[in-house]
Design a protein around this motif. Structure first.
Motif, short mmCIF file in Angstrom:
data_model
loop_
_atom_site.label_atom_id
_atom_site.label_comp_id
_atom_site.label_asym_id
_atom_site.label_seq_id
_atom_site.Cartn_x
_atom_site.Cartn_y
_atom_site.Cartn_z
N VAL A 38 -11.75 -1.87 17.62
CA VAL A 38 -12.69 -0.76 17.69
C VAL A 38 -13.91 -1.16 18.48
CG1 VAL A 38 -14.22 0.70 16.32
CG2 VAL A 38 -11.89 0.29 15.54
N PRO A 50 -19.06 3.30 15.06
CA PRO A 50 -17.61 3.06 15.01
C PRO A 50 -16.84 4.06 14.15
CG PRO A 50 -18.84 1.24 13.99
CD PRO A 50 -19.83 2.10 14.69
N VAL A 51 -17.42 4.48 12.99
CA VAL A 51 -16.65 5.40 12.13
C VAL A 51 -16.44 6.74 12.84
CG1 VAL A 51 -16.64 6.64 9.94
CG2 VAL A 51 -17.39 4.28 10.01
N VAL A 54 -13.77 6.36 15.46
CA VAL A 54 -12.41 6.38 14.91
C VAL A 54 -12.02 7.81 14.54
CG1 VAL A 54 -10.98 5.63 12.99
CG2 VAL A 54 -12.50 4.01 14.08
N LEU A 55 -12.94 8.51 13.87
CA LEU A 55 -12.62 9.86 13.36
C LEU A 55 -12.32 10.84 14.48
CD1 LEU A 55 -15.06 10.82 10.49
CD2 LEU A 55 -12.60 10.75 10.41
#
Lengths: 218, 101
Positions: A38, A50-51, A54-55
């Motif tokens: 990531v 980063p979250v 990813v989402l």
């Protein structure tokens, strides 16, 4: 019989717990180091957190399907019937109503901030949508917003808007060779567009899960 | 033992508690709540296990974020179904002897 079932469930549960604890303690470390992957690709994801990356980017289709699942849950709830007159507003408490009126702009502001913050720190469409939905539930509990019965045209549009925007972006980008692979230059803008639609729709859907249930006499 | 692993082990306990509750409790609303406890346990295992080496992994965090929202929707749907069931049968549980009220 009931006692037998109870002890059987306790025994099976305890052995299941023991087996899972032993398995967790013996687990080798992961073969693929996802955090590094990531971090490597974060620069071309269009966002800095980063979250969110990813989402909305690396696993965007998960999120697309999730919104579809939410819509499906709401539609199923609507087909359950009932649909009598909306429940009368709860006892009117002037203090609560005054508080709710003053909180409303703050709630909308917080949702907008969370939506914007998602690009570089914890936040994003889901959190913003949840805050909006909580605001709608608060208004209903304070007696300022009647419970919902059947959605009219504008509400229907609002409920599906996030999913449609997401789907349209996914369809427009099919030429990239994979589902939801954004061109790096446009990624940030597209993610913000999708998230804005999602915030509105998720807020309405989550609020609807509460407001349609209270509005119906089962 | 790292904090992450401790979270995962607590998640296992929650999952088993919820599973036992889902089997043993008769009232439908309690069953729904027990399923929620199970789900929270699964989320805790997923996130805790991913950071048991004290490196934060954004992938399971995003998955769990997705899962939480789906769990909220599923809970609302289950409650709606339980209410419709109660309206049609007058029962609060699936078994015949479940209390009528």
């Amino acid at each position: 019989m009931n006692g037998l079932l109870r002890s059987a469930v306790v025994i099976v549960g305890l052995s299941l717990a023991a087996a899972m604890v032993i398995a967790l303690l013996q687990l080798p470390s992961a073969a693929v180091h996802l955090p590094a992957l990531v971090a490597e690709n974060l620069a071309q994801s269009g966002v800095e957190h980063p979250v969110t990356a990813v989402l909305l980017n690396f696993r965007g289709w998960d999120t697309l399907l999730e919104v579809a699942v939410l819509l499906l849950a709401l539609l199923t709830l609507l087909t359950l019937g009932g649909g009598k007159a909306p429940a009368p507003a709860a006892a009117v408490d002037p203090l609560l109503q005054g508080l709710a009126r003053r909180m409303l702009p703050l709630i909308v502001l917080t949702a907008g901030y969370l939506l914007w913050a998602g690009a570089h720190r914890p936040g994003g469409a889901f959190q913003a949508g949840a805050v909006l939905a909580a605001g709608a539930v608060f208004l209903q509990l304070a007696g300022l917003l009647p419970a919902w019965t059947a959605p009219r045209r504008w509400l229907r549009l609002g409920l599906v808007l996030g999913f449609l925007v997401f789907l349209a972006v996914a369809a427009a980008l099919l030429g990239q060779g994979a589902l939801l692979r954004y061109p790096p230059a446009l990624a940030g803008g597209l993610i913000l567009l999708i998230e804005a639609g999602l915030t509105l729709s998720l807020g309405l859907i989550l609020a609807g899960l509460f407001l349609f249930l209270t509005g119906r006499d089962a | 033992m790292s904090t992450g692993l401790l979270y995962a082990l607590a998640g296992v306990l929650l999952f088993v508690l919820g599973a036992a509750g889902a089997v043993l409790l008769a009232h439908l609303m309690r069953k729904v709540l027990a399923f929620n406890v199970m789900g929270s346990g699964a989320f805790l295992v997923l996130v805790g296990l991913a950071q048991r080496e004290d490196v934060i992994d954004p992938v399971p965090q995003a998955m769990v974020l997705t899962g939480i929202v789906v769990a909220v929707a599923a809970t609302a749907l289950a409650l709606g179904l339980a209410r419709a069931f109660h309206a049609r049968t007058g029962r609060t549980g699936l078994t015949e002897e479940a209390r009528r009220d």
